[in-house]
Design a protein around this motif. Structure first.
Motif, PDB file in Angstrom:
ATOM      1  N   GLU A  63       0.813  -1.225   0.000  1.00 60.44           N
ATOM      2  CA  GLU A  63       0.000   0.000   0.000  1.00 60.44           C
ATOM      3  C   GLU A  63       0.845   1.273   0.000  1.00 60.44           C
ATOM      4  O   GLU A  63       0.360   2.352  -0.337  1.00 60.44           O
ATOM      5  CB  GLU A  63      -0.980   0.007   1.180  1.00 60.44           C
ATOM      6  CG  GLU A  63      -0.336   0.038   2.543  1.00 60.44           C
ATOM      7  CD  GLU A  63       0.197  -1.305   3.045  1.00 60.44           C
ATOM      8  OE1 GLU A  63       0.909  -1.306   4.065  1.00 60.44           O
ATOM      9  OE2 GLU A  63      -0.074  -2.347   2.396  1.00 60.44           O
ATOM     10  N   THR A  64       2.135   1.163   0.344  1.00 61.34           N
ATOM     11  CA  THR A  64       3.008   2.344   0.351  1.00 61.34           C
ATOM     12  C   THR A  64       3.623   2.612  -1.019  1.00 61.34           C
ATOM     13  O   THR A  64       4.214   3.670  -1.228  1.00 61.34           O
ATOM     14  CB  THR A  64       4.148   2.208   1.382  1.00 61.34           C
ATOM     15  OG1 THR A  64       5.051   1.171   0.968  1.00 61.34           O
ATOM     16  CG2 THR A  64       3.596   1.927   2.775  1.00 61.34           C
ATOM     17  N   GLY A  65       3.521   1.664  -1.928  1.00 62.92           N
ATOM     18  CA  GLY A  65       4.088   1.836  -3.263  1.00 62.92           C
ATOM     19  C   GLY A  65       5.016   0.701  -3.633  1.00 62.92           C
ATOM     20  O   GLY A  65       4.959  -0.394  -3.069  1.00 62.92           O
ATOM     21  N   ILE A  66       5.908   0.970  -4.574  1.00 61.02           N
ATOM     22  CA  ILE A  66       6.843  -0.038  -5.066  1.00 61.02           C
ATOM     23  C   ILE A  66       7.957  -0.240  -4.047  1.00 61.02           C
ATOM     24  O   ILE A  66       8.594   0.711  -3.611  1.00 61.02           O
ATOM     25  CB  ILE A  66       7.395   0.361  -6.450  1.00 61.02           C
ATOM     26  CG1 ILE A  66       6.254   0.363  -7.479  1.00 61.02           C
ATOM     27  CG2 ILE A  66       8.500  -0.591  -6.882  1.00 61.02           C
ATOM     28  CD1 ILE A  66       6.657   0.828  -8.866  1.00 61.02           C
ATOM     29  N   LEU A  67       8.163  -1.503  -3.676  1.00 61.03           N
ATOM     30  CA  LEU A  67       9.176  -1.876  -2.691  1.00 61.03           C
ATOM     31  C   LEU A  67      10.456  -2.372  -3.351  1.00 61.03           C
ATOM     32  O   LEU A  67      11.521  -2.351  -2.738  1.00 61.03           O
ATOM     33  CB  LEU A  67       8.642  -2.981  -1.778  1.00 61.03           C
ATOM     34  CG  LEU A  67       7.308  -2.722  -1.102  1.00 61.03           C
ATOM     35  CD1 LEU A  67       6.841  -3.975  -0.361  1.00 61.03           C
ATOM     36  CD2 LEU A  67       7.412  -1.534  -0.167  1.00 61.03           C
ATOM     37  N   GLY A  68      10.327  -2.845  -4.575  1.00 63.27           N
ATOM     38  CA  GLY A  68      11.477  -3.372  -5.288  1.00 63.27           C
ATOM     39  C   GLY A  68      11.085  -3.719  -6.705  1.00 63.27           C
ATOM     40  O   GLY A  68       9.899  -3.782  -7.037  1.00 63.27           O
ATOM     41  N   PHE A  69      12.089  -3.936  -7.537  1.00 59.51           N
ATOM     42  CA  PHE A  69      11.825  -4.330  -8.917  1.00 59.51           C
ATOM     43  C   PHE A  69      13.015  -5.100  -9.455  1.00 59.51           C
ATOM     44  O   PHE A  69      14.127  -5.046  -8.917  1.00 59.51           O
ATOM     45  CB  PHE A  69      11.521  -3.121  -9.804  1.00 59.51           C
ATOM     46  CG  PHE A  69      12.680  -2.177 -10.015  1.00 59.51           C
ATOM     47  CD1 PHE A  69      13.577  -2.370 -11.065  1.00 59.51           C
ATOM     48  CD2 PHE A  69      12.879  -1.100  -9.167  1.00 59.51           C
ATOM     49  CE1 PHE A  69      14.647  -1.505 -11.252  1.00 59.51           C
ATOM     50  CE2 PHE A  69      13.939  -0.231  -9.351  1.00 59.51           C
ATOM     51  CZ  PHE A  69      14.833  -0.432 -10.395  1.00 59.51           C
TER      52      PHE A  69
END
Length: 153
Positions: A63-69
């Motif tokens: 819910e906070t956004g992208i954590l990794g990719f």
């Protein structure tokens, strides 16, 4: 946390994650000058987003956004794997890497930073060679690493 395919519009958040992670996490292994040429903060977002097309490219998010990719090419080259600087050590890289490695049938290779080398070694990758990559006249050390097919999964 959920893992999904990279989508159009993810580029800006991924670029910010990349910049902040390099400058905060990799700072223990690289000089400020090296960090400045590795992650300049000046990125063509359209070109950045296009660079993820045509192969398996994933993001982990909550819910906070992208954590990794991360992304892997069909030939088994694991091109990028980055986890947000404030989310290190939470299994995000492991989850992304599991999915990325599972997307190819042969051995996996990567060019791992000094910082990332222990992570990949713990996953069964071996160092093929150390190399110096030059960016804007500045040398950066990384490691060509490979994970044999028998180690995948």
């Amino acid at each position: 946390m959920k893992i999904r395919d990279v989508q159009p519009g993810d580029g800006r958040e991924m670029a910010e994650l990349f910049y902040n992670t390099v400058h905060r996490v990799n700072a223990r292994d690289y000089t400020p000058q090296q960090l400045a040429v590795w992650a300049t903060g000046k990125m063509d977002l359209e070109q950045w987003e296009q660079s993820f097309q045509g192969h398996c490219a994933l993001v982990a998010e909550d819910e906070t956004g992208i954590l990794g990719f991360g992304n892997i090419h069909p030939d088994g080259y694991l091109d990028r794997l980055y986890v947000r600087w404030d989310c290190q050590g939470q299994g995000i890289a492991r989850a992304l890497c599991d999915r990325l490695e599972g997307a190819v049938s042969g051995p996996v290779t990567t060019h791992a930073s000094i910082t990332a080398r222990p992570f990949f070694e713990a996953r069964g990758y071996r160092v093929v060679r150390q190399q110096q990559v030059e960016r804007q006249g500045v040398a950066l050390t990384n490691f060509v690493m490979e994970k044999p097919v028998t180690e995948i999964g």
